[in-house]
Design an enzyme around this catalytic site. Structure first.
Site, PDB file in Angstrom:
ATOM      1  N   ARG A 106       0.840  -1.181   0.000  1.00 12.35           N
ATOM      2  CA  ARG A 106       0.000   0.000   0.000  1.00 12.35           C
ATOM      3  C   ARG A 106       0.879   1.237   0.000  1.00 12.35           C
ATOM      4  O   ARG A 106       1.716   1.391   0.874  1.00 12.35           O
ATOM      5  CB  ARG A 106      -0.816  -0.015   1.298  1.00 12.35           C
ATOM      6  CG  ARG A 106      -2.228   0.308   1.151  1.00 12.35           C
ATOM      7  CD  ARG A 106      -2.992   0.021   2.400  1.00 12.35           C
ATOM      8  NE  ARG A 106      -2.456   0.558   3.630  1.00 12.35           N
ATOM      9  CZ  ARG A 106      -3.210   0.986   4.642  1.00 12.35           C
ATOM     10  NH1 ARG A 106      -4.509   0.967   4.528  1.00 12.35           N
ATOM     11  NH2 ARG A 106      -2.683   1.419   5.750  1.00 12.35           N
ATOM     12  N   THR A 110      -1.075   7.572  -0.826  1.00 10.42           N
ATOM     13  CA  THR A 110      -2.364   7.436  -1.539  1.00 10.42           C
ATOM     14  C   THR A 110      -3.214   6.291  -0.979  1.00 10.42           C
ATOM     15  O   THR A 110      -4.413   6.235  -1.244  1.00 10.42           O
ATOM     16  CB  THR A 110      -2.117   7.141  -3.025  1.00 10.42           C
ATOM     17  OG1 THR A 110      -1.461   5.850  -3.120  1.00 10.42           O
ATOM     18  CG2 THR A 110      -1.230   8.194  -3.668  1.00 10.42           C
ATOM     19  N   ASP A 202       0.780  -2.529  12.358  1.00  8.64           N
ATOM     20  CA  ASP A 202       1.220  -2.940  11.021  1.00  8.64           C
ATOM     21  C   ASP A 202       1.572  -4.431  11.056  1.00  8.64           C
ATOM     22  O   ASP A 202       2.549  -4.848  11.687  1.00  8.64           O
ATOM     23  CB  ASP A 202       2.438  -2.109  10.607  1.00  8.64           C
ATOM     24  CG  ASP A 202       2.799  -2.338   9.147  1.00  8.64           C
ATOM     25  OD1 ASP A 202       2.789  -1.371   8.375  1.00  8.64           O
ATOM     26  OD2 ASP A 202       3.065  -3.509   8.769  1.00  8.64           O
ATOM     27  N   ASP A 205       5.111  -5.486   9.687  1.00  9.24           N
ATOM     28  CA  ASP A 205       6.190  -5.081  10.591  1.00  9.24           C
ATOM     29  C   ASP A 205       6.234  -5.955  11.838  1.00  9.24           C
ATOM     30  O   ASP A 205       7.306  -6.335  12.316  1.00  9.24           O
ATOM     31  CB  ASP A 205       6.020  -3.608  11.004  1.00  9.24           C
ATOM     32  CG  ASP A 205       6.464  -2.650   9.908  1.00  9.24           C
ATOM     33  OD1 ASP A 205       7.087  -3.113   8.933  1.00  9.24           O
ATOM     34  OD2 ASP A 205       6.162  -1.444  10.023  1.00  9.24           O
TER      35      ASP A 205
HETATM   36  C1  PRP Z   1      -0.993  -4.364   4.575  1.00 10.59           C
HETATM   37  C2  PRP Z   1      -1.844  -5.619   4.742  1.00 10.59           C
HETATM   38  C3  PRP Z   1      -2.662  -5.605   3.484  1.00 10.59           C
HETATM   39  C4  PRP Z   1      -2.888  -4.140   3.242  1.00 10.59           C
HETATM   40  C5  PRP Z   1      -4.263  -3.798   3.712  1.00 10.59           C
HETATM   41  O1  PRP Z   1       0.062  -4.603   3.745  1.00 10.59           O
HETATM   42  O2  PRP Z   1      -1.090  -6.769   4.925  1.00 10.59           O
HETATM   43  O3  PRP Z   1      -2.022  -6.204   2.367  1.00 10.59           O
HETATM   44  O4  PRP Z   1      -1.922  -3.432   4.031  1.00 10.59           O
HETATM   45  O5  PRP Z   1      -4.573  -2.484   3.423  1.00 10.59           O
HETATM   46  P1  PRP Z   1      -5.692  -2.059   2.376  1.00 10.59           P
HETATM   47  O6  PRP Z   1      -6.892  -2.904   2.666  1.00 10.59           O
HETATM   48  O7  PRP Z   1      -5.928  -0.607   2.700  1.00 10.59           O
HETATM   49  O8  PRP Z   1      -5.167  -2.253   0.995  1.00 10.59           O
HETATM   50  P2  PRP Z   1       1.198  -3.495   3.461  1.00 10.59           P
HETATM   51  O9  PRP Z   1       0.805  -2.646   2.306  1.00 10.59           O
HETATM   52  O10 PRP Z   1       1.527  -2.792   4.731  1.00 10.59           O
HETATM   53  O11 PRP Z   1       2.420  -4.360   2.958  1.00 10.59           O
HETATM   54  P3  PRP Z   1       3.300  -5.442   3.728  1.00 10.59           P
HETATM   55  O12 PRP Z   1       2.431  -6.669   3.940  1.00 10.59           O
HETATM   56  O13 PRP Z   1       4.392  -5.689   2.761  1.00 10.59           O
HETATM   57  O14 PRP Z   1       3.776  -4.867   5.042  1.00 10.59           O
HETATM   58  N1  URA Z   2      -2.167  -2.702   7.079  1.00 16.94           N
HETATM   59  C1  URA Z   2      -1.789  -3.116   8.308  1.00 16.94           C
HETATM   60  O1  URA Z   2      -0.812  -3.855   8.456  1.00 16.94           O
HETATM   61  N2  URA Z   2      -2.489  -2.678   9.366  1.00 16.94           N
HETATM   62  C2  URA Z   2      -3.577  -1.880   9.237  1.00 16.94           C
HETATM   63  O2  URA Z   2      -4.189  -1.535  10.264  1.00 16.94           O
HETATM   64  C3  URA Z   2      -3.959  -1.463   7.949  1.00 16.94           C
HETATM   65  C4  URA Z   2      -3.237  -1.902   6.890  1.00 16.94           C
END
Ligand code: PRP
Ligand code: URA
Length: 211
Positions: A106, A110, A202, A205
């Protein structure tokens, strides 16, 4: 939430474990173990409608009829990175499942999903796809991942997450009414940064110890 395709998976063990997953004091090691365990418990519910067929076997005592799974083979598809944290738990219940990967993150400003990787089993017609990601926040990543699976030929898709926000359920369930969406918890809202409240922070993380 008033969508026929949204299923809140309720179980005391799931609620209990989710409390520790949410708790900021939970260590990285425990967090990963708990995510795996909840994923496994949810897989039990998600496979509830899998069809069976009768076969004849011989026990050490006599011949008998018994049931085995007869439907499509399963493909698990974690959305990278955080979806990876749920794979092992589900594989404990469905060890023969193939595993595809969809790389999406994400954009912090944006909140739109950015795609960087896509690889799934090629026999899409014969597979039940289970798309997994701990978090359904705005729903942008999950909706984009379902679009990608459908474009690649997937006919049967379920989506499974630990925590969903109302905004994400609305987006995913309305844009893909044919996809059943399973969550272990439906939280209150998103904050101004697009994080689920109360959520768990997160997920990527916390799983991988990055920040
Ligand atoms: C997080 C989560 C989803 C997304 C959800 O991933 O694991 O994939 O955000 O958010 P959304 O519903 O608003 O799209 P992130 O983009 O943080 O990536 P990561 O798993 O690599 O940390
Ligand atoms: N992605 C995450 O990991 N946590 C949230 O709360 C939203 C998006």
């Amino acid at each position: 939430m008033n969508f026929d395709n949204f299923i809140l998976v309720k179980h005391p063990l799931i609620s209990h474990k989710l409390t520790f997953i949410r708790d900021e004091k939970t260590s990285k090691k425990e967090f990963k173990e708990l995510v795996d365990e909840v994923a496994m418990l949810m897989a039990y519910e998600i496979t509830r409608d899998f069809p069976l067929e009768e076969v004849t076997i011989k026990t050490p005592i006599c011949e008998t009829k018994s049931n085995i799974l007869s439907g499509k083979k399963v493909a698990l598809v974690p959305i990278l990175r955080a979806g990876l944290g749920m794979v092992d738990g589900i594989l404990k219940l469905i060890p023969s499942a193939r595993v595809g990967h969809i790389g999406l993150y994400r954009d912090e400003k944006t909140l739109k999903p950015v795609s960087y990787y896509f690889k799934i089993p090629s026999d899409t017609d014969n597979r039940e796809f289970i798309l997994i990601d701990p978090m359904l926040a705005t729903g942008g990543s999950a909706s984009a991942a379902v679009d990608m699976l459908k474009k690649a030929g997937a006919k049967s898709i379920k989506f499974m997450c630990l925590i969903a926000a109302p905004e994400g359920v609305e987006k995913l369930c309305s844009s893909h009414p044919d996809v059943k969406v399973y969550a272990a918890a439906l939280d209150e809202k998103l904050n101004e940064k697009g994080y689920i409240v109360p959520g768990l922070g997160d997920a990527g993380d916390r799983l991988f110890g990055t920040k």
